[in-house]
Design a protein around this motif. Structure first.
Motif, PDB file in Angstrom:
ATOM      1  N   UNK A   1     -42.907 -18.344 -30.611  1.00  0.00           N
ATOM      2  CA  UNK A   1     -41.365 -17.833 -30.655  1.00  0.00           C
ATOM      3  C   UNK A   1     -41.163 -17.180 -29.222  1.00  0.00           C
ATOM      4  N   UNK A   2     -41.931 -16.906 -28.667  1.00  0.00           N
ATOM      5  CA  UNK A   2     -41.581 -16.144 -27.115  1.00  0.00           C
ATOM      6  C   UNK A   2     -41.220 -17.766 -26.444  1.00  0.00           C
ATOM      7  N   UNK A   3     -41.723 -18.954 -26.512  1.00  0.00           N
ATOM      8  CA  UNK A   3     -41.691 -19.950 -26.072  1.00  0.00           C
ATOM      9  C   UNK A   3     -40.190 -20.471 -26.238  1.00  0.00           C
ATOM     10  N   UNK A   4     -40.030 -20.377 -26.909  1.00  0.00           N
ATOM     11  CA  UNK A   4     -38.695 -20.725 -28.040  1.00  0.00           C
ATOM     12  C   UNK A   4     -37.346 -20.994 -27.040  1.00  0.00           C
ATOM     13  N   UNK A   5     -37.165 -18.752 -27.318  1.00  0.00           N
ATOM     14  CA  UNK A   5     -37.257 -18.031 -26.606  1.00  0.00           C
ATOM     15  C   UNK A   5     -36.621 -17.946 -25.049  1.00  0.00           C
ATOM     16  N   UNK A   6     -37.561 -18.635 -24.537  1.00  0.00           N
ATOM     17  CA  UNK A   6     -37.055 -18.614 -22.980  1.00  0.00           C
ATOM     18  C   UNK A   6     -36.128 -19.767 -22.342  1.00  0.00           C
ATOM     19  N   UNK A   7     -35.229 -21.040 -23.151  1.00  0.00           N
ATOM     20  CA  UNK A   7     -34.191 -21.488 -22.954  1.00  0.00           C
ATOM     21  C   UNK A   7     -32.888 -20.972 -23.322  1.00  0.00           C
ATOM     22  N   UNK A   8     -32.734 -19.477 -24.421  1.00  0.00           N
ATOM     23  CA  UNK A   8     -32.095 -18.672 -23.922  1.00  0.00           C
ATOM     24  C   UNK A   8     -31.493 -17.906 -23.595  1.00  0.00           C
ATOM     25  N   UNK A   9     -29.928 -18.369 -23.274  1.00  0.00           N
ATOM     26  CA  UNK A   9     -29.223 -17.374 -22.719  1.00  0.00           C
ATOM     27  C   UNK A   9     -27.777 -16.274 -22.975  1.00  0.00           C
ATOM     28  N   UNK A  10     -27.862 -15.527 -23.052  1.00  0.00           N
ATOM     29  CA  UNK A  10     -27.074 -14.704 -23.511  1.00  0.00           C
ATOM     30  C   UNK A  10     -25.718 -14.067 -22.898  1.00  0.00           C
ATOM     31  N   UNK A  11     -24.312 -15.121 -23.029  1.00  0.00           N
ATOM     32  CA  UNK A  11     -23.220 -14.529 -22.801  1.00  0.00           C
ATOM     33  C   UNK A  11     -23.627 -13.546 -22.525  1.00  0.00           C
ATOM     34  N   UNK A  12     -22.486 -12.309 -20.845  1.00  0.00           N
ATOM     35  CA  UNK A  12     -22.665 -11.184 -20.806  1.00  0.00           C
ATOM     36  C   UNK A  12     -20.945 -11.224 -21.080  1.00  0.00           C
ATOM     37  N   UNK A  13     -20.060 -11.972 -21.543  1.00  0.00           N
ATOM     38  CA  UNK A  13     -18.513 -11.533 -21.813  1.00  0.00           C
ATOM     39  C   UNK A  13     -18.594 -11.475 -23.257  1.00  0.00           C
ATOM     40  N   UNK A  14     -18.907 -12.336 -23.634  1.00  0.00           N
ATOM     41  CA  UNK A  14     -18.628 -13.001 -25.774  1.00  0.00           C
ATOM     42  C   UNK A  14     -19.848 -12.585 -26.735  1.00  0.00           C
ATOM     43  N   UNK A  15     -20.931 -12.514 -25.938  1.00  0.00           N
ATOM     44  CA  UNK A  15     -21.948 -12.127 -26.335  1.00  0.00           C
ATOM     45  C   UNK A  15     -22.397 -13.583 -27.063  1.00  0.00           C
TER      46      UNK A  15
END
Length: 79
Positions: free
Chosen positions: A36-50
């Motif tokens: 799960x940690x490896x799968x989350x490495x490629x995720x990005x959270x947009x700081x404007x719209x979330x």
């Protein structure tokens, strides 16, 4: 020869079995968390719209597919 009653033998066998199952369970949990940690490495959270999106190209700065704002490639906070 070692004298062991049937009750002691059964309890010892059950204790070994439960210990074995506990170790197998702990290993499975550890592997699941690592994956799960490896799968989350490629995720990005947009700081404007979330919006959370995938950064498959692993660029340091990516554009959000929803609002188009530029975001640094940082992982979202854990849940």
């Amino acid at each position: 020869m070692i004298h062991v009653s049937l009750t002691t033998l059964l309890l010892l066998g059950m204790a070994v079995g439960i210990t074995f199952l506990g170790v197998i369970w702990l290993i499975a949990v550890w592997i699941e968390r690592r994956d799960e940690s490896r799968a989350r490495e490629d995720l990005v959270l947009c700081r404007i719209c979330g919006h959370i999106y995938e950064n498959a190209e692993k660029k340091p700065i990516t554009a959000c597919p929803q609002c188009g704002s530029l975001n640094e490639a940082r992982r979202p906070k854990p849940i």
